[in-house]
Design an enzyme around this catalytic site. Structure first.
Site, PDB file in Angstrom:
ATOM      1  N   GLU A  51       0.820  -1.204   0.000  1.00  0.00           N
ATOM      2  CA  GLU A  51       0.000   0.000   0.000  1.00  0.00           C
ATOM      3  C   GLU A  51       0.862   1.266   0.000  1.00  0.00           C
ATOM      4  O   GLU A  51       1.938   1.297   0.584  1.00  0.00           O
ATOM      5  CB  GLU A  51      -0.918   0.009   1.219  1.00  0.00           C
TER       6      GLU A  51
ATOM      7  N   CYS B 263       3.410   8.698   0.958  1.00  0.00           N
ATOM      8  CA  CYS B 263       3.959   7.813   1.990  1.00  0.00           C
ATOM      9  C   CYS B 263       4.235   6.456   1.333  1.00  0.00           C
ATOM     10  O   CYS B 263       3.315   5.767   0.904  1.00  0.00           O
ATOM     11  CB  CYS B 263       2.921   7.711   3.106  1.00  0.00           C
TER      12      CYS B 263
ATOM     13  N   CYS C 269       6.922  -6.605   7.678  1.00  0.00           N
ATOM     14  CA  CYS C 269       8.048  -6.030   8.428  1.00  0.00           C
ATOM     15  C   CYS C 269       8.607  -7.128   9.332  1.00  0.00           C
ATOM     16  O   CYS C 269       7.850  -7.934   9.865  1.00  0.00           O
ATOM     17  CB  CYS C 269       7.552  -4.850   9.261  1.00  0.00           C
TER      18      CYS C 269
ATOM     19  N   CYS D 193       6.657  -3.971  16.295  1.00  0.00           N
ATOM     20  CA  CYS D 193       6.239  -2.904  17.210  1.00  0.00           C
ATOM     21  C   CYS D 193       4.787  -3.182  17.602  1.00  0.00           C
ATOM     22  O   CYS D 193       3.944  -3.442  16.732  1.00  0.00           O
ATOM     23  CB  CYS D 193       6.390  -1.543  16.538  1.00  0.00           C
TER      24      CYS D 193
ATOM     25  N   CYS E 136       1.647  -1.366  16.006  1.00  0.00           N
ATOM     26  CA  CYS E 136       1.644  -1.149  14.548  1.00  0.00           C
ATOM     27  C   CYS E 136       1.000  -2.332  13.824  1.00  0.00           C
ATOM     28  O   CYS E 136       1.358  -3.480  14.051  1.00  0.00           O
ATOM     29  CB  CYS E 136       3.080  -0.950  14.049  1.00  0.00           C
TER      30      CYS E 136
ATOM     31  N   CYS F 165      -1.241   6.372   9.644  1.00  0.00           N
ATOM     32  CA  CYS F 165       0.022   5.756  10.097  1.00  0.00           C
ATOM     33  C   CYS F 165      -0.256   4.458  10.818  1.00  0.00           C
ATOM     34  O   CYS F 165      -1.100   4.404  11.712  1.00  0.00           O
ATOM     35  CB  CYS F 165       0.729   6.611  11.136  1.00  0.00           C
TER      36      CYS F 165
HETATM   37  N1  SAH Z   1       9.256   1.243   9.946  1.00  0.00           N
HETATM   38  C1  SAH Z   1       9.478   2.635   9.967  1.00  0.00           C
HETATM   39  C2  SAH Z   1       8.587   3.428   9.038  1.00  0.00           C
HETATM   40  C3  SAH Z   1       7.136   3.033   8.929  1.00  0.00           C
HETATM   41  S1  SAH Z   1       6.039   3.400  10.238  1.00  0.00           S
HETATM   42  C4  SAH Z   1       9.360   3.164  11.375  1.00  0.00           C
HETATM   43  O1  SAH Z   1       8.909   2.424  12.240  1.00  0.00           O
HETATM   44  O2  SAH Z   1       9.757   4.307  11.590  1.00  0.00           O
HETATM   45  C5  SAH Z   1       5.693   5.150  10.175  1.00  0.00           C
HETATM   46  C6  SAH Z   1       5.333   5.730  11.562  1.00  0.00           C
HETATM   47  O3  SAH Z   1       4.015   5.334  11.993  1.00  0.00           O
HETATM   48  C7  SAH Z   1       6.278   5.254  12.643  1.00  0.00           C
HETATM   49  O4  SAH Z   1       6.651   6.306  13.503  1.00  0.00           O
HETATM   50  C8  SAH Z   1       5.420   4.259  13.387  1.00  0.00           C
HETATM   51  O5  SAH Z   1       5.917   4.019  14.659  1.00  0.00           O
HETATM   52  C9  SAH Z   1       4.080   4.927  13.354  1.00  0.00           C
HETATM   53  N2  SAH Z   1       2.963   4.031  13.678  1.00  0.00           N
HETATM   54  C10 SAH Z   1       2.922   2.693  13.552  1.00  0.00           C
HETATM   55  N3  SAH Z   1       1.704   2.221  13.950  1.00  0.00           N
HETATM   56  C11 SAH Z   1       0.976   3.286  14.322  1.00  0.00           C
HETATM   57  C12 SAH Z   1      -0.361   3.444  14.792  1.00  0.00           C
HETATM   58  N4  SAH Z   1      -1.178   2.410  14.913  1.00  0.00           N
HETATM   59  N5  SAH Z   1      -0.802   4.691  15.061  1.00  0.00           N
HETATM   60  C13 SAH Z   1       0.020   5.767  14.880  1.00  0.00           C
HETATM   61  N6  SAH Z   1       1.286   5.683  14.420  1.00  0.00           N
HETATM   62  C14 SAH Z   1       1.765   4.458  14.151  1.00  0.00           C
HETATM   63 FE1  SF4 Z   2       7.840  -2.192  11.266  1.00  0.00          FE
HETATM   64 FE2  SF4 Z   2       5.605  -0.959  12.077  1.00  0.00          FE
HETATM   65 FE3  SF4 Z   2       7.712  -1.111  13.719  1.00  0.00          FE
HETATM   66 FE4  SF4 Z   2       7.818   0.513  11.577  1.00  0.00          FE
HETATM   67  S1  SF4 Z   2       6.429   0.726  13.319  1.00  0.00           S
HETATM   68  S2  SF4 Z   2       9.394  -0.940  12.270  1.00  0.00           S
HETATM   69  S3  SF4 Z   2       6.609  -0.721  10.090  1.00  0.00           S
HETATM   70  S4  SF4 Z   2       6.504  -2.851  12.937  1.00  0.00           S
END
Ligand code: SAH
Ligand code: SF4
Length: 412
Positions: free
Chosen positions: A125, A138, A145, A149, A152, A383
């Protein structure tokens, strides 16, 4: 209301699908090759050495300035050479499985890329966010991944594979096609062109995946995006976001030179270990030391620290004060992201009042701390909400999510 287009113009969709299917595996894409690699590919295809430099220049212009994806349209190249190029190479776009437009103008595309090696086709996406005076794309760097996290949605999907430089750039090129954002070219059939505003002026590597675990391909793609004779995006308008892969941070500054964003989300190692598990490998002190040493860092080129607001988890005023203490001396912006919910998550977004108080503490310490307005939540484009078609929401899950949003959980 969500408008789900499924590419309203069927003819255009069929044409794109045909184009994508017509890509023979043995045809090499010219998208994503450096100039040197393109030159080598042309020599191998029989282009005389003395012509190669000029041909690369011409192709670069057609591919990246004009946005042309069919060799037949490259009119300053002789017919014979165009035929040779079309036999050996491709510049075709990926298949667009779905295009959705949110009621706030945010768009989300689901792209399908062909199988590589023994693998299967993959889907990813990409999201476009129009704002006053600019438009941000974006971009995803991986399918799924490897990191997990806990807040996420992408993190619940195992890594399927890295995207290639071609596939990373294809997201930008195809989004620009669909937005009518190649001004010197006729808008492709079926494209829905926004009425006003800049189109893609900025890109952020904040889609699916951890870009620093796919360093080489991300680097190739971003250097092409920033190339002044092609797509010409200023490196200050390109941001790479990492969860904290420390060894990749200095390399990003030295070898790519784009803006850096760090997904911080917690100010204590014990909590960050839970939220962003890569912290166990690269704890806060190492991460912040790498940030302090980021090449090119200055007050004019600050690092963005992203901080997701999770109710009763990381949103106390003690956390806010600790955040200010930790970042002391680093030219920084702090981006507070209201948590975006997804089906199955146990987290909730902090209350709006709490977010504002948190922001006030940071502001009074002299940091800009914009609260990121959630965009495109109705199409699950915000995000952390991205996930592939292979694991798309079932209808029941979608309804449950809508109910969560209506009930106000996670609604800023
Ligand atoms: N993997 C990279 C880039 C992709 S995520 C990273 O982690 O930085 C882009 C941003 O969205 C990151 O700061 C991530 O922590 C945040 N993010 C992930 N899940 C989210 C959620 N459910 N609500 C808000 N932000 C989120
Ligand atoms: Fe991967 Fe989501 Fe963590 Fe970014 S925030 S490193 S996309 S698991």
């Amino acid at each position: 209301m969500t408008v789900s287009l499924d590419l309203a113009d069927h003819a255009a969709r069929d044409a794109l699908a045909m184009q994508a299917r017509a890509r023979h595996r043995e045809k090499q894409s010219l998208i994503g090759l450096s100039r040197a690699d393109m030159a080598e590919a042309l020599v191998a295809a029989g282009v005389p050495e003395r012509q190669v430099r000029m041909r690369v220049q011409q192709l670069w212009h057609w591919l990246y300035v004009r946005g042309v994806s069919d060799f037949a349209d490259m009119l300053n190249i002789s017919r014979d050479l165009r035929t040779t190029l079309a036999e050996r190479f491709t510049a075709a776009r990926p298949e667009i499985v779905e295009e959705q437009i949110s009621n706030d103008g945010t768009r989300k595309w689901l792209f399908r890329f062909p199988a590589r090696g023994a693998g299967r086709p993959v889907e990813i996406e990409t999201v476009y966010i129009p704002e006053e005076g600019r438009g941000t794309l974006c971009i995803s760097s991986q399918v799924g991944c490897t990191l997990t996290c806990s807040f996420c949605h992408t993190g619940t999907q195992k890594l399927v594979r890295n995207l290639t430089a071609e596939e990373i750039l294809a997201q930008l090129l195809t989004a620009r096609d669909r937005l009518g954002d190649f001004p010197d070219r006729d808008t492709p059939a079926g494209a829905i062109v926004p009425a006003e505003g800049r189109k893609v002026s900025n890109i952020v590597m904040m889609g699916m995946g951890e870009p620093l675990y796919n360093f080489e391909e991300v680097k190739k793609a971003l250097l092409i995006a920033a190339d002044g004779d092609g797509l010409s995006l200023s490196k200050r308008r390109i941001t790479l976001s990492t969860s904290g892969v420390v060894p990749g941070i200095s390399r990003t500054g030295e070898e790519i030179g784009v803006m850096l964003a760090i997904s911080l989300h917690a100010v204590r190692d014990d909590l960050r270990d839970l939220l962003v598990p890569i912290n166990k490998k690269y704890p806060l002190n190492e991460l912040l030391a790498a940030c302090r040493a980021y090449p090119g860092l200055s007050n004019a080129r600050r690092i963005t620290f992203e901080y997701v607001m999770l109710k009763d988890v990381n949103d106390s005023l003690t956390d806010a004060k600790e955040l200010v203490r930790l970042l002391k001396g680093i030219p920084a912006k702090i981006n507070l992201i209201p948590f975006n919910p997804w089906p199955g998550t146990n987290y909730q977004c902090s209350d709006w009042e709490t977010i504002e108080k948190f922001a006030d503490t940071i502001n009074s310490a002299g940091y800009a701390s914009p609260i990121r307005t959630p965009r495109g939540r109705d199409i699950l484009a915000a995000c952390g909400q991205l996930k592939s078609e292979s694991e798309r929401l079932k209808k029941t899950e979608r309804l449950a999510l809508e109910a969560m949003m209506i009930a106000g959980h996670g609604e800023a």
